[in-house]
Every structure is written in C-alpha cells, then in structure tokens.
Design a protein around this motif. Structure first.
Motif, PDB file in Angstrom:
ATOM      1  N   THR A  70       0.536  -1.646   0.062  1.00 57.61           N
ATOM      2  CA  THR A  70      -0.026  -0.215  -0.032  1.00 57.61           C
ATOM      3  C   THR A  70       0.749   1.675  -0.140  1.00 57.61           C
ATOM      4  O   THR A  70       1.628   1.408   1.026  1.00 57.61           O
ATOM      5  CB  THR A  70      -0.690   0.001   1.606  1.00 57.61           C
ATOM      6  OG1 THR A  70      -1.872  -1.067   1.602  1.00 57.61           O
ATOM      7  CG2 THR A  70      -1.985   0.908   1.401  1.00 57.61           C
ATOM      8  N   LYS A  72       0.490   5.168  -0.084  1.00 54.41           N
ATOM      9  CA  LYS A  72      -0.228   6.426   0.440  1.00 54.41           C
ATOM     10  C   LYS A  72       0.680   8.072   0.104  1.00 54.41           C
ATOM     11  O   LYS A  72       1.838   8.140   0.230  1.00 54.41           O
ATOM     12  CB  LYS A  72      -0.325   6.603   1.960  1.00 54.41           C
ATOM     13  CG  LYS A  72      -1.369   5.443   2.318  1.00 54.41           C
ATOM     14  CD  LYS A  72      -2.045   5.867   3.561  1.00 54.41           C
ATOM     15  CE  LYS A  72      -3.109   4.800   3.494  1.00 54.41           C
ATOM     16  NZ  LYS A  72      -3.916   5.069   5.304  1.00 54.41           N
ATOM     17  N   THR A  77      -4.586   7.187  -0.263  1.00 49.36           N
ATOM     18  CA  THR A  77      -4.242   5.914  -0.613  1.00 49.36           C
ATOM     19  C   THR A  77      -3.662   5.952  -2.986  1.00 49.36           C
ATOM     20  O   THR A  77      -4.246   6.477  -3.636  1.00 49.36           O
ATOM     21  CB  THR A  77      -5.077   4.846  -0.909  1.00 49.36           C
ATOM     22  OG1 THR A  77      -5.250   4.386   0.418  1.00 49.36           O
ATOM     23  CG2 THR A  77      -4.592   3.837  -1.443  1.00 49.36           C
ATOM     24  N   LEU A  80      -2.541   0.332  -4.424  1.00 50.75           N
ATOM     25  CA  LEU A  80      -2.802  -0.974  -3.369  1.00 50.75           C
ATOM     26  C   LEU A  80      -2.230  -1.859  -4.128  1.00 50.75           C
ATOM     27  O   LEU A  80      -3.075  -2.082  -5.862  1.00 50.75           O
ATOM     28  CB  LEU A  80      -4.097  -1.495  -2.967  1.00 50.75           C
ATOM     29  CG  LEU A  80      -4.579  -1.974  -2.344  1.00 50.75           C
ATOM     30  CD1 LEU A  80      -3.310  -2.287  -0.956  1.00 50.75           C
ATOM     31  CD2 LEU A  80      -6.141  -2.839  -1.335  1.00 50.75           C
TER      32      LEU A  80
END
Length: 161
Positions: A70, A72, A77, A80
């Motif tokens: 993931t 960010k 975000t 993913l």
C-alpha cells in the motif's frame, strides 16, 4: 551392490520446483488521476508478507506467498497491490523440522523474486515510478514466527508467591 550401499542410510534429500505461477493479482489506484498531481512523489509504503502451504500429493507441496503493498501520498491511497505468487515444489528426504523450514522459509524465498518483479511491473504500468521491494530474510521471519508460536503455546507460569 548399489542397493547394499543405500541400505541403512538416510533417504536422499530432494528439492525440485515443479511450477511457478501467479495465483491472484490485484492493482488499484483509487485516487487516480488526482494523486498524480499531488506534488512531489514521496509516498509512505507499507508492505505485508504472509505465506502458507499445503500438501497436494506425496512429497509435493503448494506454497503461496501473499504480498500486499500500500502506497499513500499524504492521506490519499496512491495504489494498492495484492499478489499471490505460488509454486509447486517436490520436497523429499528431509526430517520433519527441515521440511517445515523448507516450506516456511526456503520456498517463499524462492518465490519472492518473481513476486517482486510482478509488483514492480504492475506499479509501473499503473503510472507510478518503479517500486523495488527490498530483499527479505525469510529465515529470520520463519524463526521469529516459531518463537512466537512457542511463546504462545508455553503454559503461563504463576509468578505470584
């Protein structure tokens, strides 16, 4: 005479890769295209690893290496990636503890470069800069997992006097 030499000896250890394959792949970029315009690219990247195995025939095992990445950018975000890199392995002639080590550390270590390459390619195709996952010491992770299991299964000692 060859049969006589083999009698009384431990069975020969065998390890063979039968097949390597991607079992499951997912890439999401929920905040595209705005995430590309959010200033300098300095993501916070979180990587989670997990592996599991199952016997599928005599001395033949399937091992799954699950990796979730993931990234960010600030609160958003950016992407993913979830991937399951799998393999079918023939493992014979190892004592039980050695077999567990092969399935819990050696096989995931064998699968990791293939998973790392697939993740790097997915991230790049998603429009993001290359992401190269750092090497992982699966032996250390396996040892740590064993220690945690032993600590959890040890009877609680009464320290009150």
């Amino acid at each position: 005479m060859a049969e006589e030499n083999q009698q009384g000896q431990a069975p020969e250890q065998q390890f063979a890769i039968q097949k390597l394959y991607l079992k499951d792949v997912s890439f999401e970029s929920p905040n595209a295209p705005t995430v590309f315009a959010d200033g300098e690219w300095q993501p916070e990247v979180n990587v989670q690893l997990n592996s599991k195995n199952q016997g599928i025939a005599d001395d033949t095992y399937e091992v799954d290496l699950n990796i979730t990445v993931t990234a960010k950018q600030g609160e958003k975000t950016a992407f993913l990636v979830e991937i399951t890199q799998s393999g079918i392995f023939t493992i014979a002639g190892f004592p039980q503890e050695g077999l567990h080590g092969m399935l819990g550390a050696f096989c995931p270590e064998t699968l990791f470069p293939f998973a790392r390459e697939a993740i790097a390619e997915l991230v790049n195709k998603g429009g993001f800069p290359q992401l190269y996952l750092a090497p992982v010491n699966f032996n250390a992770l396996y040892t740590q997992q064993l220690q945690q299991q032993q600590a959890a299964s040890a009877p609680a000692q009464d320290t009150a006097h």
